[in-house]
Design an enzyme around this catalytic site. Structure first.
Site, PDB file in Angstrom:
ATOM      1  N   ASP A 329       3.320  -5.860  -1.991  1.00  0.00           N
ATOM      2  CA  ASP A 329       4.165  -6.269  -0.888  1.00  0.00           C
ATOM      3  C   ASP A 329       3.350  -6.119   0.402  1.00  0.00           C
ATOM      4  O   ASP A 329       2.408  -5.334   0.459  1.00  0.00           O
ATOM      5  CB  ASP A 329       5.402  -5.362  -0.850  1.00  0.00           C
ATOM      6  CG  ASP A 329       6.388  -5.782   0.226  1.00  0.00           C
ATOM      7  OD1 ASP A 329       6.470  -6.985   0.499  1.00  0.00           O
ATOM      8  OD2 ASP A 329       7.064  -4.905   0.775  1.00  0.00           O
ATOM      9  N   ASP A 620       8.633  -1.461  -1.735  1.00  0.00           N
ATOM     10  CA  ASP A 620       9.420  -0.380  -1.158  1.00  0.00           C
ATOM     11  C   ASP A 620      10.893  -0.716  -1.014  1.00  0.00           C
ATOM     12  O   ASP A 620      11.705   0.161  -0.759  1.00  0.00           O
ATOM     13  CB  ASP A 620       8.870   0.026   0.216  1.00  0.00           C
ATOM     14  CG  ASP A 620       8.826  -1.140   1.187  1.00  0.00           C
ATOM     15  OD1 ASP A 620       9.252  -2.253   0.806  1.00  0.00           O
ATOM     16  OD2 ASP A 620       8.355  -0.950   2.325  1.00  0.00           O
ATOM     17  N   ASP A 624      12.290  -5.279  -4.421  1.00  0.00           N
ATOM     18  CA  ASP A 624      11.114  -5.063  -5.265  1.00  0.00           C
ATOM     19  C   ASP A 624      11.457  -4.445  -6.619  1.00  0.00           C
ATOM     20  O   ASP A 624      10.633  -4.444  -7.528  1.00  0.00           O
ATOM     21  CB  ASP A 624      10.116  -4.133  -4.557  1.00  0.00           C
ATOM     22  CG  ASP A 624       9.572  -4.747  -3.283  1.00  0.00           C
ATOM     23  OD1 ASP A 624       9.250  -5.940  -3.303  1.00  0.00           O
ATOM     24  OD2 ASP A 624       9.498  -4.038  -2.267  1.00  0.00           O
TER      25      ASP A 624
END
Length: 896
Positions: A329, A620, A624
Site C-alpha cells: 500500500d 493498514d 487491505d
C-alpha cells in the site's frame, strides 16, 4: 436469490428517499420497530471461538506423528516401556508447543465489530435523538458531525463543509469533501462524494443522510464477508514440511515391509521383525524435528521482534524469506501519511519549502501573501507546542499552516489579529473555499482552491512591485509541473470582499489578484528507497497497490525506485475490463496498481499467486484485510493500522516502516537456512541408522543398536546439536541470492544427494566398528555400545558439515555459533558419562569402553569430514542442474 446491490450514489436523493419510504423528517418510532424485525440489527455477526480440543488434535495430524504413535503402541505391547515412554514424551512436547502457538491465532472479522459506532444521532418522529447504532435501519435520517464515526452507509442530502476520512476503505490519506449531487453509477468508491460509509470518520463539518444499508450489507460488512470466506493459504514451509513428512512416511513403510519380508525369509520370528520395524521407524523418523522446527521459527520471531517486525503466526517467519513479490500500500506504508508543503510558485518562480523554521525578514511579498492566504482560508488547528506540529483537521489545511510557520510567520497570531467575519466553505462542486478577514484597510477576501477555478476568478497577478498581467497558461504550466511530481496543488488569491447586504452571504469572488500556488505531498519515508533497492538486489519485486490517483502513485513510485523511470500502471477501471487471464499477463509487468478497490487488491494477489509467486502484501486499512489474509504473508502496520488489518495479518510492523520488511526478509532467509540445516542433519543421521539396520538384517547380524538407544541419540545427543544449529548466523551473500523456488523441498536436491552419501559413510563406518568389536569380544552389549558411540561421534563431526550447503567447514569460524560449539561438547560429554554411570548403563544396555576403542572410533568417524568436504568441492565446481547454487549464478536482479 439475492437481488443485485443498488447504486445509491447514482440516484437523486428524492429517489432514494422514495425507495426507502422515508423523508427529511426520518421515520416514526413504529416504522423503525417494524423495519428492525425485517432488516435485523445494524451489526456484524461474530465468529465462534476456536475449539480447544480441535486445536489440540490438529497437532497430531502428521504422517511423522502417526508413525511414532504406532511405534509407541507396538513397543508398549511388547513390554518395551522405556522406548514407548520416550516416544510419547517427544510427541507430547511437540503437541503442547504447537497447541500454544495455534491457540494464539485470532479471528480477523471479529475486529470489524469495533468499527461500528455504539451510538448514532438520528431524526425520528420529527425530532433529533440519540440511539444505539445497532438499532439503525434503512430509511433512518442520521446526523453527522466532526469526530463521529459513521454508523451505517448513508446517502447524503445535506452537507456543511463535511469532510470524511475514508482511508480505512479507500487507502487515500486526504479526507474526502462531501456533497449531495449524485455521481455516475460506475464511479469508484473513492469518488462517491454523496455517500458516507460505515466505519469512516468525520474530520470536519456537518451533514445529514438517509440510511441505505446496514450491518453485513454495508461496504464494511462486505469486506467482513470477504475476510471471513478467504482462506489463509498454507505457507511454503508448511507445504514443504508436509511433503517431507510424506516422503519420510513412505520411506519408513517401504523399509519396514522390505525388512519384514527379508527377515521372515531368513528364518526370524514375527516378534523379532516387529522390533526391527520399530527400530527402523524410530531411526528414520526425526521425532525431534517438529520441536526443533518450532524453536527455530521462534528464534526467528525473536530476532524479527528486535527489528520491529512482530510475527503472529510462526510459519510467516520463513515465508518472507522466499517471497518473490511484495505488494505494498502507498499511504502510511511507503509514505508518512501526512501532507507536507514541498514547493511554492509565485511570480518570482518556484520556491522550496524549508524543512526547519526560518526567518521571515527577506520574505518577498508574493510569497508572503501566498502563505497568508493559506493561513486565513483555513479551518485546521495546530498544536504549536508539539515538536511534530500535529494538527486537528484536514491534513491539507494543516500543511498550509505548518508551511507558513516554517517560513517564519505566526499563523495563530495572524488569525487572532485578523478576525474572520464570513466564509465560503469548500464544496466539491465549487472546488474552492474562501474567508473574509477584517483588516485595517478593510475587509479582504482570501481564496484557495483548484488552480483552474481560482484562475477563472482572477484578473491580475501579484508581483514584487504590485500587480501585473495574469498569464493563465504560465500558471497552469507551473501547476502541471507540480502535479507531475506527485504534488497536490492549491491556488491562492485575494481581493475585495463583497457581501449581499449587511452581514449577508458572501458574493461569488471575482476580479481577484492571483497570489501563487502551493504543492503538497504525502512524502515517502526516507529509508524506504534503500529498502526497495535491497529487495531488488535480493530478487524481490515491489509493486504499489493503492487507492490513490495514478499520477500521484507514479510520482511516488519514481521517487522510491518502483518500476523504473517509466512504470507500467493499471487503474481499477482497467482491471474491471480485464479477464482473469489478462490480469495474470499484466501482473508480471505492472509495477503500480492505482485507484483500486478492496476487491481489485484481492484480485491482484490471486493473480500473482496463480503465476507461482510467493506474495507478501502490506496494508493498514480495513480495505487491505482480504488481501492480507489471501496473501502468502500479510504484513500490517502496528501504529497506523486498523485492528482489522492487524488481525488479518501474519506479521505486524511495530514502526509502520516498510524498511522493516527488508530486515524481516533477511531474518526469514536466515531462519529457513537454519531449518534446512537442522533437517539435513537429522535426516542424514536417520538415513545412516536405516541403512545400517537394513544392512545388518540382510547380512544376518544382530541389531547394531536398540530402539531406546536410537531415541537416546535423537533426543539427547543430536537433539541438543540440531537445536544449536538454529542459532547459526547468516551466511555471506545471503541477501543477494534470488528467492527460493517455491517447489523446492525443505531438503534440496543437493542435500538429498549429500544425505545418501553421508548416510552410507556413517552406516558403513558404524557397521565395521560393530562387527570388529563383536568378533573381538563376542559380547553383543559391547558391540552395540561401540555402534551407539560411533554414531554419536559421527554426529559430533557431521554437525559441522551441516553449517553450510556449499562453504567448506574450514571457512567457518568455530566460534561464530558459540552455542553449537558448547552444545556439541556437552552432548559428547553426556554420552561419555552415560557409559560409565551405572543407572544409564542399565537403562541403555551399554558398557564402558577402553582407550583403544576410543581411538578407533575417532579415526573412523572423522572420515565424514573428508567425504563431505570433497562433495562440497565437487558441487561448487559442478552444481546440480536446477539447484539453488546454479540459479544463483544465473540470477539477474529485477530492473531498477
Amino acid at each position: 436469490m439475492n437481488s443485485p446491490p443498488v447504486s445509491w450514489h447514482s440516484l437523486d436523493f428524492l429517489a432514494v428517499a422514495e425507495s426507502q419510504k422515508s423523508s427529511l423528517e426520518g421515520l416514526s418510532r413504529e416504522q423503525a420497530r417494524q423495519r428492525l424485525k425485517t432488516h435485523g440489527a445494524n451489526e456484524l455477526s461474530s465468529l465462534p471461538p476456536p475449539n480447544a480440543l480441535w486445536v489440540l488434535l490438529h497437532q497430531f495430524q502428521s504422517p511423522l506423528i502417526y508413525i511414532l504413535l504406532a511405534a509407541a503402541v507396538v513397543t508398549f505391547l511388547l513390554g518395551d516401556y522405556a522406548d514407548s515412554t520416550l516416544i510419547l514424551v517427544a510427541v507430547s512436547l511437540n503437541a503442547v508447543i504447537g497447541f500454544i502457538q495455534e491457540w494464539k491465532a485470532e479471528h480477523s472479522a471479529r475486529a470489524l465489530m469495533k468499527l461500528v459506532s455504539p451510538k448514532a444521532r438520528v431524526v425520528r418522529d420529527g425530532r433529533e435523538q440519540t440511539i444505539e447504532s445497532k438499532g439503525l435501519i434503512p430509511g433512518d435520517v442520521v446526523l453527522l458531525e466532526s469526530g463521529v464515526r459513521t454508523p451505517a452507509d448513508l446517502r447524503l442530502f445535506q452537507t456543511t463543509t463535511l469532510a470524511i476520512n475514508e482511508s480505512t476503505l479507500t487507502g487515500e490519506s486526504i479526507p474526502v469533501h462531501k456533497g449531495t449531487e449524485a455521481v455516475a453509477e460506475t464511479a469508484p468508491l473513492a469518488e462517491r462524494r454523496c455517500m458516507a460509509y460505515a466505519g469512516t470518520v468525520v474530520t470536519a463539518g456537518r451533514g445529514r443522510g438517509i440510511v441505505v444499508t446496514t450491518g453485513a450489507r454495508t461496504e464494511l460488512g462486505t469486506i467482513a464477508a470477504v475476510v471471513r470466506e478467504e482462506v489463509s493459504p498454507e505457507s511454503p514451509l508448511q507445504r514443504r514440511m508436509t511433503n517431507f513428512a510424506h516422503v519420510i512416511g513412505y520411506s519408513v513403510g517401504i523399509a519396514a515391509v522390505l525388512a519384514f519380508v527379508v527377515g521372515i525369509a531368513s528364518g526370524k520370528t514375527a516378534s523379532e521383525m516387529v522390533r526391527v520395524g520399530v527400530a527402523l521407524a524410530v531411526g528414520a523418523v526425526p521425532e525431534g524435528l517438529p520441536v526443533v522446527l518450532i524453536i527455530t521459527l521462534a528464534l526467528g520471531v525473536r530476532r524479527m521482534a528486535k527489528r520491529n517486525a512482530i510475527v503472529r503466526r510462526l510459519p510467516a517467519v520463513e515465508t518472507l524469506g522466499c517471497t518473490s513479490v511484495i505488494g505494498s500500500d502507498k499511504t502510511g506504508t511507503l509514505t508518512e501519511n501526512r501532507m507536507t508543503t514541498m514547493d511554492l510558485w509565485t511570480s518570482d518562480g518556484f520556491t522550496k519549502a524549508p524543512s526547519e523554521r526560518t526567518s521571515p525578514e527577506h520574505l518577498a511579498s508574493p510569497l508572503r501573501e501566498t502563505l497568508e492566504a493559506g493561513v486565513f482560508s483555513n479551518e485546521a488547528e495546530v498544536d504549536w507546542s508539539s515538536e511534530e506540529l500535529s494538527g486537528d483537521g484536514d491534513p491539507t489545511e494543516t500543511a498550509l499552516l505548518v508551511a507558513a510557520y516554517k517560513f517564519g510567520l505566526e499563523p495563530a497570531q495572524a488569525r487572532q489579529q485578523w478576525k474572520e467575519i464570513a466564509t465560503i466553505p469548500f464544496e466539491s462542486e465549487r472546488q474552492f473555499a474562501a474567508s473574509i478577514r477584517r483588516a485595517d484597510e478593510g475587509d479582504i477576501l482570501y481564496v484557495k482552491g483548484a488552480p483552474e477555478v481560482v484562475l477563472g476568478m482572477s484578473s491580475r497577478l501579484r508581483s514584487a512591485d504590485g500587480t501585473t498581467d495574469l498569464d493563465p497558461e504560465a500558471v497552469l504550466k507551473a501547476a502541471d509541473e507540480m502535479a507531475s511530481n506527485g504534488l497536490r496543488v492549491l491556488a491562492m488569491a485575494r481581493g475585495r470582499a463583497e457581501l449581499k447586504g449587511e452581514g449577508g452571504e458572501v458574493l461569488p469572488p471575482r476580479e481577484l489578484t492571483f497570489l501563487g500556488l502551493q504543492g503538497m505531498l504525502d512524502p515517502p519515508r526516507a529509508e524506504v528507497k534503500d529498502a526497495i533497492e535491497g529487495c531488488r538486489q535480493a530478487g524481490i519485486r515491489v509493486v504499489m497497490i493503492t487507492g490513490d490517483h495514478a499520477r500521484t502513485a507514479v510520482a511516488i513510485g519514481a521517487k522510491l525506485g518502483i518500476g523504473g523511470d517509466n512504470p507500467e500502471v493499471l487503474t481499477g477501471r482497467e482491471l474491471d475490463a480485464m479477464s482473469e487471464k489478462e490480469l495474470q499477463e499484466h501482473a508480471e509487468t505492472v509495477s503500480i496498481f492505482a485507484r483500486v478497490s478492496p476487491q481489485h487488491k484481492l484480485q491482484v494477489v490471486h493473480a500473482l499467486r496463480a503465476l507461482g509467486h510467493v506474495v507478501a502484501v502490506t496494508g493498514d486499512g480495513v480495505n487491505d484485510a482480504p488481501a492480507l489474509k489471501a496473501a502468502d504473508i500479510g504484513v500490517a502496520m502496528g501504529k497506523s493500522g486498523t485492528d482489522v488489518a492487524r488481525e488479518a495479518a501474519d506479521m505486524i510492523l511495530a514502526d509502520d516502516n516498510f524498511a522493516s520488511i527488508y530486515a524481516a526478509v533477511h531474518e526469514g532467509r536466515v531462519t529457513f537456512a537454519n531449518v534446512r540445516k537442522v533437517t539435513f542433519f537429522l535426516v542424514s543421521t536417520g538415513a545412516a541408522i536405516v541403512i545400517m539396520l537394513l544392512a545388518a538384517l540382510v547380512l544376518g547380524w544382530p541389531l547394531p543398536v536398540l530402539p531406546a538407544q536410537i531415541l537416546w541419540i535423537n533426543l539427547v545427543t543430536s537433539g541438543l546439536q540440531d537445536l544449536a544449529l538454529a542459532f547459526e548466523p547468516a551466511e555471506p551473500g545471503l541477501d543477494e541470492k534470488p528467492p527460493r523456488d517455491p517447489k523446492e523441498g525443505v531438503v534440496s536436491k543437493l542435500l538429498w544427494e549429500r544425505t545418501v552419501l553421508a548416510g552410507f559413510v556413517m552406516a558403513i563406518g558404524t557397521l565395521a566398528l560393530f562387527r570388529w568389536e563383536y568378533l573381538r569380544t563376542g559380547s553383543l552389549i559391547e558391540a552395540q555400545t561401540i555402534a551407539l558411540t560411533s554414531l554419536v561421534i559421527f554426529m559430533f563431526f557431521h554437525v559441522g558439515n551441516a553449517r553450510s550447503d556449499t562453504r567448506s567447514l574450514l571457512q567457518i569460524s568455530p566460534i561464530s555459533n558459540p552455542h553449537l560449539f558448547t552444545v556439541s561438547a556437552v552432548s559428547l560429554a553426556v554420552h561419555v558419562g552415560c557409559l560409565y554411570f551405572a543407572p544409564t548403563q542399565a537403562f541403555l544396555s551399554v558398557h564402558p569402553l577402553d582407550p583403544p576403542a576410543w581411538i578407533r572410533l575417532i579415526a573412523v568417524a572423522s572420515s565424514i569430514l573428508v567425504v563431505v568436504e570433497a562433495h562440497k568441492w565437487i558441487r561448487r565446481r559442478w552444481p546440480l542442474e536446477g539447484s539453488f547454487r546454479q540459479r544463483e549464478r544465473k540470477h539477474r536482479a529485477w530492473p531498477s
